[in-house]
Design an enzyme around this catalytic site. Structure first.
Site, short mmCIF file in Angstrom:
data_model
loop_
_atom_site.label_atom_id
_atom_site.label_comp_id
_atom_site.label_asym_id
_atom_site.label_seq_id
_atom_site.Cartn_x
_atom_site.Cartn_y
_atom_site.Cartn_z
N ASP B 69 -12.20 71.62 38.74
CA ASP B 69 -11.54 71.18 39.96
C ASP B 69 -12.60 70.99 41.04
O ASP B 69 -13.29 71.94 41.41
CB ASP B 69 -10.53 72.25 40.38
CG ASP B 69 -9.82 71.89 41.66
OD1 ASP B 69 -9.27 70.78 41.71
OD2 ASP B 69 -9.85 72.69 42.60
N THR B 102 -9.80 65.63 44.29
CA THR B 102 -10.86 66.23 45.08
C THR B 102 -12.24 65.83 44.56
O THR B 102 -13.18 65.72 45.33
CB THR B 102 -10.73 67.76 45.07
OG1 THR B 102 -10.63 68.19 43.73
CG2 THR B 102 -9.52 68.19 45.82
N THR B 103 -12.35 65.63 43.25
CA THR B 103 -13.63 65.18 42.70
C THR B 103 -13.84 63.72 43.06
O THR B 103 -14.91 63.33 43.52
CB THR B 103 -13.65 65.34 41.18
OG1 THR B 103 -13.16 66.62 40.85
CG2 THR B 103 -15.04 65.17 40.64
N ASP B 397 -2.54 71.70 41.09
CA ASP B 397 -2.85 70.29 41.33
C ASP B 397 -1.66 69.42 40.97
O ASP B 397 -1.25 68.54 41.74
CB ASP B 397 -4.05 69.86 40.48
CG ASP B 397 -5.37 70.26 41.13
OD1 ASP B 397 -5.31 70.97 42.14
OD2 ASP B 397 -6.43 69.86 40.61
#
Lengths: 535, 536
Positions: B69, B102-103, B397
């Protein structure tokens, strides 16, 4: 010399602990001071104008901020040099007085000092230089007032104000949305402005930030947003037709300020005390309820039991509301701030159309929105953006824009931007220089050169050739007798700033020139710097 | 010294540094790209995980985290480079705002800056680059909105969309093997919320033991606490009183009280009075006639015994969150005073059955058939706490993405389809724009295209060939095509059922552009002297 001898040849000390102090005198002091101040100006120089760049500042604790606002940059640089600190204060006083033009004022001071340095090399006495600058400054200010134009701020849906706000926002990271943000700022200011008195109380505009979304999601709330939620998770989340009781006393048993002891010596006392405690809570809630309030906002905390009693009585309540928010709510809703429960009366309650809890993002953060306040004279600008740095910078930018609009409402005279006003003043000062018969003539002429430094710096930042573009603008100003010719920073194909609609307030420009001249004069008067060595 | 030989006086503090122009820019590019490269390998279904190991002494410092994550990785990294910090910041915001991507957001910002660096080397002014990026961003977002589709919230299609989105999100996580199972589980949990985005109602309980497959969704509410000894273990048709009140010893809250007695008798009297007061409180509670009493705070033996004697099941020390959930699920009011027993009906919560259950080795309390049916519990099982933590993050997520989708309802095709389409839109636009900005727009398109490229690379496929073929398919008009990461080919996403939430992509593009622009505009970095810390 810090060592002198008296009549008998005995030495006595004038400056104690000489060895531990640094000292600079005379020309060396002048030059060192000027160079230090110039170093600051050089840093800020590239931030000037619509194509100016930003600075990244890392605080002592490692926090990063990115900004283009002169006052913020110099403040966060943690400058150590005493003379350079004067420039920090210069920028800050421009910020406090006008709110915009904080970069320009430092750059101008830097240019003036640069000129002073060459004059010093020529052997002109510093006081003569500062005297000349002073005279030139007067001429420039007078000329500024002549070329200033009055604008009608009401016309065409306040178009002029929006344009001025856009000019202020144009140099910032949010420039892409300058039109939208400009409109938000104008609406916000007009909502709270007192047009008859030509005054704006900026305290009534609250700028609240929240990361997430994008700068486009920034919006104006005609009410107050406070970063708090209801004190009990099960209280109703929305109150319509709110009657607000604004308290600055905690829902707790009283804590007298004098030191006291209550001694319990038998069980009866103990029970009495217990009943007294319960009674406190019941009375407090009753007093609030009886006044007809349907929401209580409190600056302090609640005891668990009191909190539950509030819930039980259908009285939503908010605790730990900050002092500034309390005042703002009081102004907006017409509520009186009540410091004691005994003083709650129905007349002291504030009124608002609705109060509701809103939620953001996935992390369950909640805020309260108070809308349709009785005296609807408070607004909140909610700024959104992809990261904390962007949000912070947007907040500073909007603050600048709001200041510009306020200044225009106070004084609707404007000059044109893009360096045109500085150029016009420079030309006027040059003309005046020839009339000065003494040594000051050189200083006056240098002042004109320094003023030209601003448009040349603008041109440089925009990737234009500074010398050519300034020369062109200057000759056109002279030949066409048009003081509005400046630098075409945005590449729009015209150098007439009236057509580009780049407005700056007269007060800001005047202040810039005056403040910069003053600081330069001050720096030029220093001929001796004494500081502790390890400073 | 400057060029003329003047010694420049020191303006900043001793340890402060200032970098200007090229040096400043170089610093920010290096920092930002380094961060992006670091998380790059975790992108996509074939992305790899990272082990995070805290440094320093102490017992808790030995706890390691295994995750892919982006936000978790970036959050726990200590970086000094200011530009890198900005990237970490946007990743965090993305996590708070939409919960996933988020990445992607960090990688996209990094790729934009990598392209930006090339343009700067070609002597294009940063402001021109920014101007181009701004145009490109608008075009890209417009295309993204255009290609997204919307289904009615009640319809079966929407439900299918949610399952597909959950599957897509899960496919890059540790539990990709069981993604169908978990996708179904998450969608069910989110649909129970009926459109609200309050994830508090979904409780996740992690219990080591068993396999991941043993995880399940429980439609009741599970409290990770035990029923006090001596109480009934199974209550049907329970009336629940939820309280937040002191049941240890009840201090009088009037300020400045002090007990001062002159004989032992008096001490005994006061002790009795204290006891009486507690009994009084218990009596008041009993007037509400609850069958179950849940308190947030500790309950001492004496009141506990009193309550248990009256046949009430006592649950003590429920933490704040747990208590709020119990209250929300059962429709109870959280009480702190007990003077209004006549309001009994409105303050007591209700549920059909409360029982003590065993999950693995642990005893828990399960509330079934609650008044408000939104609440549910996901029980996660797995062979180690590291796996469970990672599954927890993945499920979080997915839940975030799903609630965002329920709110926004717009979906796009996955497999890099949206990025490629946005890139194509930028390239079309670049042909129409005059001036240097066009180069920046093309650069933006390349950066967007990097996302599917990296996904391919991470899977070990020939990215150059795949991306080219992909592009050709799009040019042919096969607008639903995308990367099939299972066998390294280009496939129809419609058939494969790979969908993504539009809002997540939108936020990622917006945040990444804003951050890249912010970093690009910097031409000067001033680092203040670090604050001196006294080792006291």
């Amino acid at each position: 010399m810090s060592l002198a001898f008296d009549d008998y040849g005995r030495p006595y000390i004038i400056l104690r602990d000489q060895g531990q102090k640094k000292r600079m005198k005379g020309l060396e002091a002048y030059k060192s001071n000027i160079l230090a101040a110039k170093a600051i100006a050089n840093t800020l120089q590239s931030s000037l104008g619509p194509k100016g760049m930003d600075k990244m500042l890392v605080s002592p604790d490692g926090d990063v901020s990115v900004t283009n606002d002169g006052a913020t940059i110099v403040e966060k640089m943690e400058i150590q040099h005493p003379t350079a600190k004067l420039l920090v204060e210069l920028s800050q006083s421009q910020d406090a007085e006008i709110g915009d033009g904080t970069t320009g004022v430092v750059v101008l001071a830097g240019k003036l000092l640069e000129q002073a340095l060459t004059l010093l090399d020529k052997g002109i006495h510093p006081l003569k230089i500062s005297d000349g600058f002073d005279r030139a400054c007067d001429v420039a200010i007078k000329h500024l007032e002549q070329i200033a134009e009055e604008i009608d701020i009401q016309a065409n849906d306040h178009e002029a104000l929006i344009q001025a706000a856009c000019t202020a926002l144009g140099s910032k990271v949010v420039s892409k949305r300058k039109r939208e943000l400009g409109k938000i700022a104008v609406t916000a200011v007009l909502d709270v402005a007192d047009l008859t008195r030509k005054d704006v109380n900026l305290d009534l505009i609250k700028i609240q930030t929240k990361t997430g979304g994008s700068v486009e999601d920034t919006r104006l709330i005609s009410g107050i947003l406070i970063d708090k939620d209801m004190s009990h998770p099960q209280m109703q989340k929305e109150v319509t037709d709110a009657k607000i009781c604004l308290l600055t006393c905690p829902f707790e048993p009283p804590k007298p300020k004098t030191k006291h002891n209550i001694n319990i010596s038998n069980a009866e006392d103990y029970n009495k005390l217990y009943q007294q405690e319960q009674q406190y809570f019941i009375d407090m809630v009753k007093l609030v309820k009886n006044s007809g309030a349907n929401i209580a906002l409190c600056q302090w905390g609640f005891d668990d039991e009191a909190n539950h009693l509030l819930l039980q009585n259908d009285l939503p309540a908010v605790r730990w509301v900050s002092g500034t928010d309390v005042e703002l709510i009081a102004m907006a809703t017409g509520a009186r701030i009540i410091p004691r429960f005994q003083e709650i009366t129905p007349e002291k309650l504030g009124k608002a159309g609705s109060i509701k809890e809103v939620q953001f993002g996935t992390s369950n953060e909640r805020m309260l929105v108070i809308e349709n306040c009785q005296c609807t004279k408070a607004v909140t600008i909610l700024i959104r953006g992809g990261s904390q740095m962007i949000v912070d910078e947007a907040k500073r930018s909007i603050h600048d824009a709001i200041c510009v609009i306020r200044n225009l409402i106070k004084d609707n005279r404007i000059v044109y931007g893009g360096g045109s006003a500085e150029l016009a003043c420079a030309l006027q000062v040059l003309q005046y220089a020839d009339e000065v018969s003494s040594v000051e003539q050189y200083a006056v002429r240098s002042f004109a050169d320094a003023l030209e430094g601003i448009p040349s710096c603008l041109a440089d930042n925009c990737g234009l050739n500074p010398i050519t573009s300034v020369a062109q603008a200057k000759s056109r100003q002279l030949s066409e007798k048009n003081p509005r010719i400046g630098i075409d920073c945005m590449d729009l194909g015209t150098t007439d700033m009236k057509e580009q609609r780049i407005y700056e307030t007269l007060s800001s420009k005047k202040q810039q020139i005056q403040l910069a001249t003053q600081v330069v004069k001050m720096i030029l008067k220093i001929d001796d710097v004494i500081a502790p060595d390890d400073y | 010294m400057d060029i003329v030989g003047n010694v420049l006086p020191q303006v900043l503090k001793d340890e402060a540094t200032e970098d200007k122009g090229e040096m400043a820019r170089l610093q920010s590019f290096v920092g930002a790209i380094a961060v992006a490269d670091l998380v790059k390998t975790t992108l996509g279904p074939k992305g790899m995980d990272k082990i995070l190991k805290p440094t320093g002494p102490g017992q808790e410092m030995t706890h390691i985290t295994v995750t892919n994550d982006g936000a978790t990785i970036l959050k726990s990294m200590y970086v000094e480079n200011p530009a890198a910090k900005i990237l970490i910041e946007i990743s965090k915001t993305q996590d708070e705002e939409v919960g996933d991507g988020t990445t992607t957001v960090a990688v996209l910002a990094g790729e934009l800056l990598r392209e930006g660096e090339k343009l700067i080397q070609k002597r294009i002014h940063p402001q021109h680059v920014i101007a181009g990026w701004r145009i490109a961003r608008d075009v890209a977002l417009k295309r993204l909105r255009d290609i997204s589709s919307e289904n009615d919230i009640e319809s079966q299609e929407f439900h299918n969309d949610l399952v597909k989105i959950a599957r897509t999100t899960l496919s890059s996580k540790l539990i990709t093997q069981d993604r169908d199972y978990f996708a179904d589980l998450c969608v069910k949990a989110v649909l129970r919320l009926k459109g609200s985005s309050n994830l508090d109602y979904i409780q996740i309980i992690k219990l080591p033991g068993g396999t991941i497959r043993d995880s399940y969704l429980d439609d009741g509410f599970i409290l990770k606490k035990q029923i006090t000894i001596g109480c009934k273990r199974r209550i049907e048709n329970a009336k629940i009183l939820v309280a937040n009140t002191a049941m240890d010893y009840d201090k009088i809250k009037i300020y400045g009280t002090k007990v001062k007695v002159n004989s032992m008798d008096k001490v005994a009297e006061i002790e009795a009075a204290e006891k009486e007061k507690m009994k009084h409180k218990v009596d008041k509670i009993l007037k509400y006639q609850p069958t179950v009493f849940v308190n947030r705070q500790l309950i001492y033996n004496y009141p506990e015994q009193l309550l248990a004697d009256s046949g009430i099941t006592v649950i003590e020390h429920a933490d704040f969150e747990g208590m709020e959930r119990v209250a929300a699920a059962t429709g109870a009011e959280i009480l702190s005073t007990f003077d209004a027993p006549e309001r009994r009906d409105s303050v007591l919560g209700h549920c059909d059955l409360i029982e003590e259950i065993m999950i693995g080795e642990e005893k828990m309390i399960k509330f079934t058939g609650c008044k408000k049916n939104e609440a549910c519990t996901i029980v996660l099982r797995g062979s180690s706490i590291h796996i469970l933590d990672e599954v927890d993050r993945s499920i979080h997520d997915v839940l975030c993405v799903l609630t965002t989708t329920v709110k926004n309802r717009r979906v796009v095709w996955g497999g890099g389809n949206s990025e490629m389409q946005m890139a194509a839109a930028c390239e079309e636009e670049a042909k129409k724009v005059q001036g240097k900005q066009a180069l920046a727009i093309e650069a933006y398109a390349r950066a967007l295209r990097q996302i599917p490229t990296i996904i391919c690379d991470n899977g070990g496929y020939d990215s150059a060939e795949l991306i080219q073929n992909f592009n050709v398919e799009l040019q042919k008009g096969n607008l639903t095509f995308g990367l099939n990461m299972n066998d390294g080919t280009i496939g129809d996403m419609q058939e494969l059922g790979v969908k993504e939430c539009m809002r997540v992509k939108e936020q990622a593009v917006m945040a990444a552009s804003e951050a890249a622009e912010l970093i690009m505009r910097v031409d000067d970095i001033v680092k203040c002297a670090p604050r001196k810390r006294d080792r006291a």
